[in-house]
Design a protein around this motif. Structure first.
Motif, PDB file in Angstrom:
ATOM      1  N   ALA A   1      12.833  22.119  62.313  1.00 30.30           N
ATOM      2  CA  ALA A   1      12.785  22.154  63.774  1.00 30.30           C
ATOM      3  C   ALA A   1      11.629  21.313  64.303  1.00 30.30           C
ATOM      4  CB  ALA A   1      12.632  23.602  64.240  1.00 30.30           C
ATOM      5  N   VAL A   2      11.774  20.852  65.542  1.00 28.75           N
ATOM      6  CA  VAL A   2      10.757  19.983  66.134  1.00 28.75           C
ATOM      7  C   VAL A   2       9.462  20.713  66.464  1.00 28.75           C
ATOM      8  CG1 VAL A   2      12.462  18.387  67.109  1.00 28.75           C
ATOM      9  CG2 VAL A   2      11.627  20.287  68.505  1.00 28.75           C
ATOM     10  N   SER A   3       9.508  22.041  66.638  1.00 26.68           N
ATOM     11  CA  SER A   3       8.281  22.750  67.005  1.00 26.68           C
ATOM     12  C   SER A   3       7.224  22.629  65.911  1.00 26.68           C
ATOM     13  CB  SER A   3       8.564  24.221  67.325  1.00 26.68           C
ATOM     14  OG  SER A   3       9.188  24.851  66.233  1.00 26.68           O
ATOM     15  N   GLY A   4       7.644  22.299  64.690  1.00 30.96           N
ATOM     16  CA  GLY A   4       6.680  22.015  63.626  1.00 30.96           C
ATOM     17  C   GLY A   4       5.809  20.815  63.960  1.00 30.96           C
TER      18      GLY A   4
ATOM     19  N   GLY B   1      12.842  27.105  64.048  1.00 29.24           N
ATOM     20  CA  GLY B   1      13.582  27.646  62.916  1.00 29.24           C
ATOM     21  C   GLY B   1      13.882  26.570  61.892  1.00 29.24           C
ATOM     22  N   HIS B   2      13.225  26.654  60.740  1.00 30.65           N
ATOM     23  CA  HIS B   2      13.500  25.703  59.658  1.00 30.65           C
ATOM     24  C   HIS B   2      14.588  26.278  58.748  1.00 30.65           C
ATOM     25  CE1 HIS B   2      10.203  23.348  60.893  1.00 30.65           C
ATOM     26  NE2 HIS B   2       9.350  23.546  59.921  1.00 30.65           N
ATOM     27  N   SER B   3      15.476  25.419  58.279  1.00 33.88           N
ATOM     28  CA  SER B   3      16.491  25.814  57.303  1.00 33.88           C
ATOM     29  C   SER B   3      16.294  24.977  56.050  1.00 33.88           C
ATOM     30  CB  SER B   3      17.904  25.561  57.850  1.00 33.88           C
ATOM     31  OG  SER B   3      18.067  26.142  59.121  1.00 33.88           O
ATOM     32  N   GLU B   4      16.700  25.547  54.919  1.00 34.64           N
ATOM     33  CA  GLU B   4      16.544  24.829  53.648  1.00 34.64           C
ATOM     34  C   GLU B   4      17.732  25.072  52.745  1.00 34.64           C
ATOM     35  OE1 GLU B   4      11.649  25.060  53.694  1.00 34.64           O
ATOM     36  OE2 GLU B   4      12.742  26.361  52.310  1.00 34.64           O
TER      37      GLU B   4
ATOM     38  N   MET C   1      20.939  31.355  60.289  1.00 36.33           N
ATOM     39  CA  MET C   1      20.944  30.148  61.132  1.00 36.33           C
ATOM     40  C   MET C   1      19.658  30.130  61.947  1.00 36.33           C
ATOM     41  SD  MET C   1      24.859  29.971  62.526  1.00 36.33           S
ATOM     42  CE  MET C   1      25.093  31.756  62.588  1.00 36.33           C
ATOM     43  N   PRO C   2      19.095  28.939  62.170  1.00 39.58           N
ATOM     44  CA  PRO C   2      17.794  28.888  62.857  1.00 39.58           C
ATOM     45  C   PRO C   2      17.813  29.486  64.260  1.00 39.58           C
ATOM     46  CG  PRO C   2      18.720  26.665  62.552  1.00 39.58           C
ATOM     47  CD  PRO C   2      19.546  27.601  61.737  1.00 39.58           C
ATOM     48  N   ALA C   3      18.847  29.194  65.064  1.00 41.14           N
ATOM     49  CA  ALA C   3      18.850  29.666  66.456  1.00 41.14           C
ATOM     50  C   ALA C   3      18.847  31.186  66.552  1.00 41.14           C
ATOM     51  CB  ALA C   3      20.056  29.095  67.209  1.00 41.14           C
ATOM     52  N   TYR C   4      19.297  31.839  65.483  1.00 39.72           N
ATOM     53  CA  TYR C   4      19.359  33.300  65.507  1.00 39.72           C
ATOM     54  C   TYR C   4      18.178  33.932  64.754  1.00 39.72           C
ATOM     55  CZ  TYR C   4      24.101  32.289  67.145  1.00 39.72           C
ATOM     56  OH  TYR C   4      25.179  31.821  67.852  1.00 39.72           O
ATOM     57  N   SER C   5      17.234  33.109  64.328  1.00 38.84           N
ATOM     58  CA  SER C   5      16.093  33.617  63.560  1.00 38.84           C
ATOM     59  C   SER C   5      14.788  33.526  64.343  1.00 38.84           C
ATOM     60  CB  SER C   5      15.952  32.803  62.269  1.00 38.84           C
ATOM     61  OG  SER C   5      17.182  32.758  61.591  1.00 38.84           O
ATOM     62  N   VAL C   6      14.864  32.956  65.529  1.00 40.91           N
ATOM     63  CA  VAL C   6      13.658  32.740  66.333  1.00 40.91           C
ATOM     64  C   VAL C   6      13.050  34.080  66.742  1.00 40.91           C
ATOM     65  CG1 VAL C   6      12.792  31.769  68.510  1.00 40.91           C
ATOM     66  CG2 VAL C   6      14.517  30.536  67.179  1.00 40.91           C
ATOM     67  N   GLY C   7      11.736  34.166  66.636  1.00 41.00           N
ATOM     68  CA  GLY C   7      11.041  35.380  67.081  1.00 41.00           C
ATOM     69  C   GLY C   7      10.972  36.469  66.029  1.00 41.00           C
ATOM     70  N   LYS C   8      11.500  36.182  64.839  1.00 43.18           N
ATOM     71  CA  LYS C   8      11.491  37.206  63.776  1.00 43.18           C
ATOM     72  C   LYS C   8      10.549  36.783  62.654  1.00 43.18           C
ATOM     73  CE  LYS C   8      16.062  38.497  65.211  1.00 43.18           C
ATOM     74  NZ  LYS C   8      17.443  38.004  65.189  1.00 43.18           N
ATOM     75  N   ASN C   9       9.891  37.770  62.054  1.00 44.67           N
ATOM     76  CA  ASN C   9       8.919  37.454  60.998  1.00 44.67           C
ATOM     77  C   ASN C   9       9.559  37.217  59.633  1.00 44.67           C
ATOM     78  OD1 ASN C   9       6.731  37.617  62.715  1.00 44.67           O
ATOM     79  ND2 ASN C   9       6.236  39.737  62.205  1.00 44.67           N
TER      80      ASN C   9
ATOM     81  N   ASN D   1       9.658  28.870  61.892  1.00 44.57           N
ATOM     82  CA  ASN D   1       8.549  28.077  61.353  1.00 44.57           C
ATOM     83  C   ASN D   1       7.218  28.351  62.039  1.00 44.57           C
ATOM     84  OD1 ASN D   1      10.323  26.617  63.321  1.00 44.57           O
ATOM     85  ND2 ASN D   1       8.540  25.278  63.454  1.00 44.57           N
ATOM     86  N   LEU D   2       7.253  28.867  63.259  1.00 47.77           N
ATOM     87  CA  LEU D   2       6.003  29.191  63.959  1.00 47.77           C
ATOM     88  C   LEU D   2       5.489  30.575  63.571  1.00 47.77           C
ATOM     89  CD1 LEU D   2       6.828  27.871  67.548  1.00 47.77           C
ATOM     90  CD2 LEU D   2       5.614  26.679  65.703  1.00 47.77           C
ATOM     91  N   LEU D   3       6.372  31.425  63.030  1.00 52.57           N
ATOM     92  CA  LEU D   3       5.960  32.789  62.669  1.00 52.57           C
ATOM     93  C   LEU D   3       5.665  32.876  61.169  1.00 52.57           C
ATOM     94  CD1 LEU D   3       8.161  34.908  65.109  1.00 52.57           C
ATOM     95  CD2 LEU D   3       5.749  34.292  65.268  1.00 52.57           C
TER      96      LEU D   3
END
Lengths: 350, 350
Positions: free
Chosen positions: B160-163, B251-254, B293-301, B326-328
């Motif tokens: 994700a770009v927020s990185g 949200g990073h995916s790998e 999926m990244p969009a559904y993982s935002v805000g979770k640790n 990726n921010l958490l």
């Protein structure tokens, strides 16, 4: 058609995302066309399409539609191909089918001209065009296989929504706009229209393309695995794939790890080899930030390869990044290219 | 601080994308805080931040700012950390540094609590927080390593770009809007602000994160390779990475391929193992289209893992899809979690 020198071409699925690209591709190439017929499902029949300077009315595809047709380019879904491709062949046409209907049929060649053009000689009327994500990968791998032998391939894909058709493109755009506006948007197309659950694609990545098979891989992933082995005539090749849908309109990207049989090969040797190989444009100059990207590959027939690196631990291992326009080399252009190969090899009777 | 039971926490880089998440994470956790100080570069000093119900003025970070601080969470860029982290340590603070400044220093532990919390015991004042893309991967790999041994890892990332910070998020949004409007937009942030060339990120994928090293891998890729070996204490582990930036906000995916030492292990056994492992939420039910999926993982640790499959050809090989905010877990939460581990292990003097 006997008297004229040109071909009678039929485009089945003329109004779809791939069909439109087939028309544009036929316009831009030198294939001698004496007559062209645009066909579709009953639903889209009556639509108008432009070809060169003329407007054509799209006709409903029926068995009789193929009378006198030399080459029929099918891209109207698997069920249409299953029903009408044999009818077209019965009437003397050669079918180049862009669906998955016949790809794994052992009597039907599955062809990427840069890799196995010679398989066209064994056709029985139908020639299958591989899955978009397979095509660009085998174009990049074939020169490596020929020179160094190929043992193993592990690919992770970054696929555009246009591979799922015009409705998916529309969903991406509308949904992106809604999210930017802070509005809600109910997904209804991706990842797979006929599946029960649909997910946000804008600003997301969905690790599902096509339905799941029993082994946990999706059909898209199994297509990449099985089609690669068939096209390269390597049943023993180890191939694994993870296919992911991205918020990209057109242009598939692939992160490909491959192991060769030869020892001591450098990444420079792989780069030189691919640079000189058909259908490939090498874009590999990290110092100048040159590497392939989907948004910059749209509208081009080439397979773009870059980020070629030797694995740090495995002498036989290499990494590369492969990008191509999934509607062109992945579909329309590969189909038209097969038609051109048929003419070149004297395999079209007309 | 001696009299109180709570900690004096300093957040350095309080106004950045990660700093803001650190504040939110500190608010949501139980760490006993008696005093909190918000610091930044001179440029951002004077900004206001909210913490719980109070407003704080962000101060310019200087050596003296760390007097009396117990734990300083640094996320203001590598040069700030290099200059001020030793100053903070001199004044008795423990630094948890979220930049790459000290990660590969052999005297500084690089810690993901689920993997190597025990390394905290050897700290000399500074503890490094790994790169975001490394953290989520090692959380998923560590249980596998412990039970079955780990031999090889090949990862392709979808980042994700927020990185790349707040400016990259803004670029993605503005550019996406411009493209939807049919307007032009001159990229100036991604892939790397300080590099000469910038490329479109909206509706595209860029196979460059951070600058290139001499071997053709990027620094981001080399971070994943080297940090994974250090955190897992496996210099012999074979790791390769291809890192790609996507038009995803957070949200990073790998896509991770890994080979274990044990034979005959099934994908069900890997799923059961990861389901019971710390920090992981298993989302793996293809029949019901359940996968991360990244969009559904935002805000979770949590680190979300799915699409676990055994390789078709290699008995020791498996594939999985790993997603996290990726921010958490990739930054703020892992840093705060390290602080919590320090308290739990009795390693903070106060």
């Amino acid at each position: 058609m006997g008297q004229t020198k040109g071909l009678h071409i039929a485009v089945v699925g003329a109004t779809g995302a791939v069909g439109q690209q087939m028309i544009r591709t036929l316009e831009s190439r030198d294939l001698a066309i004496s007559k062209i017929t645009f066909l579709s499902s009953a639903r889209s029949a009556g639509s108008k399409v432009q070809f060169k300077d003329n407007e054509y009315i799209v006709q409903e595809a029926k068995p009789e539609s193929f009378e006198g047709v030399d080459i029929a380019l099918f891209s109207a879904g698997g069920s249409v191909s299953k029903e009408l491709a044999p009818e077209a062949v019965k009437r003397g046409a050669i079918v180049i089918d862009n669906t998955s209907a016949f790809r794994m049929d052992e009597n039907i060649p599955l062809v990427v001209p840069e890799v196995n053009e010679y398989d066209l000689k064994n056709h029985n009327g139908i020639i299958a065009n591989p899955n978009c994500s397979t095509i660009q990968m085998v174009v990049a791998l074939e020169p490596v296989r020929q020179k160094y032998g190929l043992k193993k391939v592990i690919v992770s894909t970054y696929q555009a929504v246009s591979g799922a058709g015009a409705a998916a493109i529309q969903e991406l755009k509308e949904q992106a706009q809604a999210i930017l506006n802070g509005d809600s948007y109910e997904p209804s197309v991706l990842p797979v229209k006929s599946e029960p659950k649909h997910y946000q694609i804008a600003f997301n990545a969905i690790p599902q393309i096509d339905k799941f098979t029993e082994n946990g891989f999706t059909y898209e992933e199994m297509k990449m695995i099985n089609e690669t082995k068939k096209i390269m005539h390597m049943p023993e090749l180890q191939v694994a794939a993870t296919c992911v849908r991205l918020p990209v309109e057109t242009g598939h990207s692939e992160s490909v790890y491959f192991e060769i049989n030869s020892s001591g090969v450098s990444s420079s040797e792989i780069k030189e080899l691919l640079k000189a190989s058909p259908g490939i444009v090498l874009q590999d100059d990290p110092e100048n930030q040159l590497y392939p990207m989907p948004a910059y590959s749209v509208g081009k027939n080439d397979v773009f390869v870059g980020r070629i690196r030797k694995d740090i631990d495995e002498d036989h291992g290499f990494h590369m990044w492969v990008v191509s326009d999934n509607l062109l080399k992945g579909a329309a252009w590969n189909s038209v290219q097969i038609a051109e190969s048929l003419v070149k090899l004297g395999l079209v009777k007309n």
